[in-house]
Design a protein around this motif. Structure first.
Motif, PDB file in Angstrom:
ATOM      1  N   UNK A 120      30.611   4.436  -2.287  1.00 34.36           N
ATOM      2  CA  UNK A 120      29.592   4.793  -3.279  1.00 34.36           C
ATOM      3  C   UNK A 120      28.261   4.982  -2.566  1.00 34.36           C
ATOM      4  N   UNK A 121      27.520   5.991  -2.992  1.00 35.86           N
ATOM      5  CA  UNK A 121      26.187   6.239  -2.441  1.00 35.86           C
ATOM      6  C   UNK A 121      25.210   6.485  -3.576  1.00 35.86           C
ATOM      7  N   UNK A 122      24.021   5.904  -3.436  1.00 39.11           N
ATOM      8  CA  UNK A 122      22.925   6.166  -4.364  1.00 39.11           C
ATOM      9  C   UNK A 122      21.736   6.599  -3.530  1.00 39.11           C
ATOM     10  N   UNK A 123      21.174   7.746  -3.848  1.00 40.87           N
ATOM     11  CA  UNK A 123      20.082   8.256  -3.028  1.00 40.87           C
ATOM     12  C   UNK A 123      18.895   8.640  -3.900  1.00 40.87           C
ATOM     13  N   UNK A 172      37.627  12.315  -5.697  1.00 37.04           N
ATOM     14  CA  UNK A 172      37.139  11.690  -6.929  1.00 37.04           C
ATOM     15  C   UNK A 172      36.870  10.202  -6.786  1.00 37.04           C
ATOM     16  N   UNK A 173      37.415   9.567  -5.756  1.00 39.03           N
ATOM     17  CA  UNK A 173      37.172   8.137  -5.553  1.00 39.03           C
ATOM     18  C   UNK A 173      35.796   7.866  -4.939  1.00 39.03           C
ATOM     19  N   UNK A 174      35.176   8.893  -4.395  1.00 37.57           N
ATOM     20  CA  UNK A 174      33.839   8.769  -3.817  1.00 37.57           C
ATOM     21  C   UNK A 174      32.805   9.034  -4.909  1.00 37.57           C
ATOM     22  N   UNK A 175      31.868   8.116  -5.086  1.00 37.54           N
ATOM     23  CA  UNK A 175      30.869   8.221  -6.143  1.00 37.54           C
ATOM     24  C   UNK A 175      29.488   8.467  -5.537  1.00 37.54           C
ATOM     25  N   UNK A 176      28.805   9.500  -6.038  1.00 35.73           N
ATOM     26  CA  UNK A 176      27.465   9.837  -5.574  1.00 35.73           C
ATOM     27  C   UNK A 176      26.502   9.876  -6.760  1.00 35.73           C
ATOM     28  N   UNK A 177      25.446   9.058  -6.697  1.00 32.82           N
ATOM     29  CA  UNK A 177      24.388   9.073  -7.705  1.00 32.82           C
ATOM     30  C   UNK A 177      23.096   9.514  -7.025  1.00 32.82           C
ATOM     31  N   UNK A 211      29.890  12.748  -9.503  1.00 36.69           N
ATOM     32  CA  UNK A 211      28.523  13.072  -9.067  1.00 36.69           C
ATOM     33  C   UNK A 211      27.584  12.970 -10.263  1.00 36.69           C
ATOM     34  N   UNK A 212      26.546  12.176 -10.116  1.00 38.05           N
ATOM     35  CA  UNK A 212      25.532  12.064 -11.162  1.00 38.05           C
ATOM     36  C   UNK A 212      24.168  12.410 -10.595  1.00 38.05           C
ATOM     37  N   UNK A 279      13.462   5.488 -16.070  1.00 40.52           N
ATOM     38  CA  UNK A 279      12.484   6.575 -16.238  1.00 40.52           C
ATOM     39  C   UNK A 279      13.070   7.954 -15.967  1.00 40.52           C
ATOM     40  N   UNK A 280      14.244   8.023 -15.365  1.00 33.71           N
ATOM     41  CA  UNK A 280      14.837   9.316 -15.037  1.00 33.71           C
ATOM     42  C   UNK A 280      15.380   9.993 -16.296  1.00 33.71           C
ATOM     43  N   UNK A 281      15.384  11.314 -16.292  1.00 32.04           N
ATOM     44  CA  UNK A 281      16.022  12.065 -17.361  1.00 32.04           C
ATOM     45  C   UNK A 281      17.520  11.772 -17.385  1.00 32.04           C
ATOM     46  N   UNK A 282      18.144  11.961 -18.518  1.00 28.59           N
ATOM     47  CA  UNK A 282      19.600  11.852 -18.559  1.00 28.59           C
ATOM     48  C   UNK A 282      20.206  12.985 -17.732  1.00 28.59           C
ATOM     49  N   UNK A 283      21.476  12.875 -17.458  1.00 30.02           N
ATOM     50  CA  UNK A 283      22.131  13.938 -16.692  1.00 30.02           C
ATOM     51  C   UNK A 283      22.088  15.259 -17.446  1.00 30.02           C
ATOM     52  N   UNK A 284      22.265  15.237 -18.755  1.00 32.40           N
ATOM     53  CA  UNK A 284      22.215  16.468 -19.539  1.00 32.40           C
ATOM     54  C   UNK A 284      20.818  17.071 -19.533  1.00 32.40           C
TER      55      UNK A 284
END
Length: 299
Positions: A120-123, A172-177, A211-212, A279-284
């Motif tokens: 998992x990665x969050x950047x 699909x097992x790798x998660x990126x935010x 991916x988010x 504070x971030x916008x939703x993904x949509x």
């Protein structure tokens, strides 16, 4: 390659902990095992070394490891060696980035090892699109800004490396935010048409389940992200030995990089991520904004 990298780092962390508890320096350990201080450092950093099992057993004796710690270290060492053999048979023991080593800053191969191993990665990005999400034309423009004298051949080699990194997104097992400052959308390292295509790709890739992407817009009030640099948090699942690979925060600078794995530092970045989520916008809504800015570039 991911399993091998994680096992080596978990083993290295375990070995470093034993050395520090024994109050031995890396230099003293190297002299005892009849190798160099740098070999000990590389071993503890999870990098490939030519240390033998006999040398490892000698180190464990030097560290006065108890029976349980010695057994754990040797079990993990066997796992590392087995996975290294499997990697060698598959032809990937040196990492896919090795043919491009001359195009990388000295600190970056270590990051690529971590990226290849992370589950998992969050950047959080303030200026540029993260490399895992860049289009080829966007990357070409950034490469030219970074090295105006770069040849066409070397530019394309950098594109090849980027595309090989991006294969991770197909798992699909790798998660990126991803948290992007609105500035990333507004900065123009490339021509308008290239920017439009880049943003359309962000909208498209952000629809994948693994991916988010969320934008932090200019109009919001004070928030924790304003005092945080761009950073990437890498998380790793437990490995076969049940040792846990600690998370790592990567900070890249103009001439180097920092890696943090202290628990208190990791906690601070997790708190920052939690603040960004508020504070971030939703993904949509992010997708809507990204496509609107893309239309502005295309106009």
């Amino acid at each position: 390659m991911a399993g091998s990298t994680v096992s080596r780092r978990a083993f290295g962390n375990f070995l470093r902990q034993m050395r520090e508890e024994a109050k031995k320096t890396a230099l003293a350990a190297g002299l005892h095992a009849e190798t160099s201080r740098m070999t000990i450092v590389r071993l503890e950093d999870g990098m490939l070394t030519k240390v033998t099992t006999m040398q490892l057993e000698s180190l464990l004796t030097f560290y006065q490891a108890d029976e349980a710690s010695r057994a754990e270290a040797l079990n993990l060492w066997r796992e590392v060696r087995e996975q290294a053999k499997a990697d060698k048979l598959q032809g990937n023991s040196k990492g896919f980035w090795q043919p491009y080593a001359d195009q990388l800053p000295s600190h970056f191969p270590h990051y690529l090892r971590l990226e290849a191993a992370a589950d998992r990665m969050t950047t959080h990005q303030l200026v540029l699109v993260h490399g895992l999400l860049q289009t080829a034309d966007y990357r070409r423009a950034v490469a030219k800004l970074d090295a105006p004298e770069l040849s066409i051949v070397d530019t394309e080699r950098r594109i090849e490396l980027m595309e090989r990194r991006q294969i991770r997104l197909d798992n699909p097992a790798f998660q990126l935010k991803v948290f992007l400052s609105e500035a990333v959308l507004r900065h123009r390292p490339a021509a308008p048409a290239v920017m439009a295509a880049q943003l359309r790709w962000l909208a498209e890739v952000g629809e994948r389940e693994n991916v988010g992407i969320r934008v932090i817009p200019f109009g919001i009030g004070p928030h924790r992200g304003l005092v945080m640099q761009s950073f990437t948090l890498l998380d790793f699942d437990s490995i076969q030995s049940r040792l846990t690979e600690p998370p790592v925060v990567y900070l890249e600078g103009a001439v180097g990089a920092l890696y943090h794995d202290r628990t208190d530092v990791i906690d601070r970045y997790r708190e920052a991520i939690a603040a960004l989520q508020t504070v971030a916008l939703t993904e949509d809504d992010t997708r809507t904004m990204v496509l609107e800015v893309a239309k502005e570039y295309a106009a």
